[in-house]
Design an enzyme around this catalytic site. Sequence first.
Site, short mmCIF file in Angstrom:
data_model
loop_
_atom_site.label_atom_id
_atom_site.label_comp_id
_atom_site.label_asym_id
_atom_site.label_seq_id
_atom_site.Cartn_x
_atom_site.Cartn_y
_atom_site.Cartn_z
N ALA A 11 6.75 2.88 1.71
CA ALA A 11 7.71 2.31 2.66
C ALA A 11 7.63 2.96 4.04
O ALA A 11 8.09 2.39 5.01
CB ALA A 11 9.12 2.42 2.09
N GLY A 13 4.84 3.54 5.59
CA GLY A 13 3.59 3.13 6.24
C GLY A 13 3.79 1.93 7.15
O GLY A 13 4.91 1.44 7.32
N GLN A 14 2.66 1.44 7.69
CA GLN A 14 2.80 0.37 8.69
C GLN A 14 3.18 -0.98 8.09
O GLN A 14 3.97 -1.71 8.68
CB GLN A 14 1.58 0.28 9.60
CG GLN A 14 0.26 0.04 8.91
CD GLN A 14 -0.76 -0.64 9.84
OE1 GLN A 14 -0.47 -0.91 11.01
NE2 GLN A 14 -1.93 -0.94 9.31
N ARG A 91 -9.58 4.27 1.32
CA ARG A 91 -10.94 4.78 1.18
C ARG A 91 -11.23 5.69 2.36
O ARG A 91 -11.08 5.29 3.51
CB ARG A 91 -11.93 3.62 1.19
CG ARG A 91 -13.35 4.03 0.83
CD ARG A 91 -14.28 2.85 1.07
NE ARG A 91 -14.15 1.83 0.03
CZ ARG A 91 -15.01 1.70 -0.99
NH1 ARG A 91 -16.03 2.49 -1.12
NH2 ARG A 91 -14.84 0.74 -1.88
N ASN A 104 -6.72 5.66 -7.09
CA ASN A 104 -5.64 4.67 -7.19
C ASN A 104 -5.12 4.52 -8.61
O ASN A 104 -3.93 4.24 -8.81
CB ASN A 104 -6.08 3.34 -6.57
CG ASN A 104 -5.96 3.42 -5.06
OD1 ASN A 104 -4.84 3.53 -4.54
ND2 ASN A 104 -7.07 3.44 -4.36
N ASP A 157 -4.87 -13.98 2.47
CA ASP A 157 -6.14 -14.70 2.55
C ASP A 157 -5.89 -16.20 2.61
O ASP A 157 -6.53 -16.92 3.38
CB ASP A 157 -7.02 -14.34 1.34
CG ASP A 157 -7.12 -12.83 1.18
OD1 ASP A 157 -7.60 -12.17 2.09
OD2 ASP A 157 -6.67 -12.32 0.13
N HIS A 185 -9.32 -9.87 -3.98
CA HIS A 185 -8.94 -9.67 -2.58
C HIS A 185 -9.94 -8.69 -1.96
O HIS A 185 -9.70 -7.49 -1.88
CB HIS A 185 -7.51 -9.13 -2.45
CG HIS A 185 -7.20 -8.68 -1.05
ND1 HIS A 185 -7.08 -9.56 -0.01
CD2 HIS A 185 -7.06 -7.46 -0.52
CE1 HIS A 185 -6.86 -8.90 1.11
NE2 HIS A 185 -6.85 -7.61 0.83
#
Length: 333
Positions: A11, A13-14, A91, A104, A157, A185
């Site tokens: 939460a 993060g961008q 990454r 992850n 997408d 994705h």
Amino acid sequence: MDATTVTVTGAGGQIGYALLFRIAEGAMLGADRPVRLRLLEIPQGVKSAEGAALELQDCAFPLLADVEVTDDPAVAFAGANIALLVGARPRSAGMERGDLLAANAGIFGPQGRAIGEVAADDVRVLVVGNPANTNALIAASASGLPPERFTALTRLDHDRAIGQLAAVLETPVTAISGVAVWGNHSATQFPDVSHATVHGQAVFDALADRLGGIEAASAWLDDEFVPRVAKRGAEIIEVRGSSSAASAANAAVSHIRDSVLGTGEGWTSAAVVSHGEYGVPEGLVSSFPVTSDGSGYRIVEGLDIDDRARARIDASVAELIAERDAVRELGVL
Ligand code: NAX
């Protein structure tokens, strides 16, 4: 109406910053549903999430019942009705795919377990953090819950594909329907217009009219449309200087909104667990055209898949199989 508990990981993060305010103002669950936000961060991200929580308070959103920031998954997912798993390990330079999957797995395994233990019975989970499809597979497996509760984001997408078609056909996005995104994705995804229409006309025919024939339409689809949609994330980074945030948050809001409130006529795209549909191996979390009547996404069945589409879907699914097998080798699944 009772408040819905929405947990957002990453939460601070961008994407989190672009997401929280949309949720709190009712864009995701509707203008009549109060929400209780639970923000999960790692210790280094807690301050940033706390800052967002202060700003949420300053918005005095009528629908926002409560906000709590924590670094403890057992607290964050307690009673969660909706969980948006955004936080992930990016990454870094020189990192191999196996290392990324392992890092992850170390996040999505424990979070999936916590969801299985403490979330509400009706919890629906959307994984945004990459590699999103395989992270969803890991979380679903660790949770012990029906895997249908876990989905991953390919709505961005899907919306990117519609945006590209609307631009070349010089038509409003609302005139376009029937786009489908298949597979992972990632750059192997297949944005498919073979069932899409624009103002009721087949998109392919509309492209042929506009671009000067069938060959020009095919070339545009293969050489421009598919790679541009599949690599749009890299294009955004190059132009904007950082990765997609508001568009990703918007797609996450739309994904949950359509799952909970229904897709109405037509379909959208989401990565959901396969039961073998369209030859995608059972258990993989792959993108499909989907509908929801409000109870969660179901795969649209019975669409014709031509040879071109089959080859592209198979290539993306092969990547999903390789990711799953790599994770299995780590002993995670
Ligand atoms: P940021 O790096 O801005 O934010 C990620 C946040 O997650 C950080 O604040 C970090 O502290 C937190 N975090 C890391 N590990 C955590 C954990 N174990 N528990 C809770 N929080 C944790 O990245 P942002 O731009 O917000 O992107 C987030 C994820 O979305 C990335 O994995 C990114 O690749 C992915 N995306 C997925 C998209 C999709 O369509 N599926 C599109 C956009 C985006 O690229």
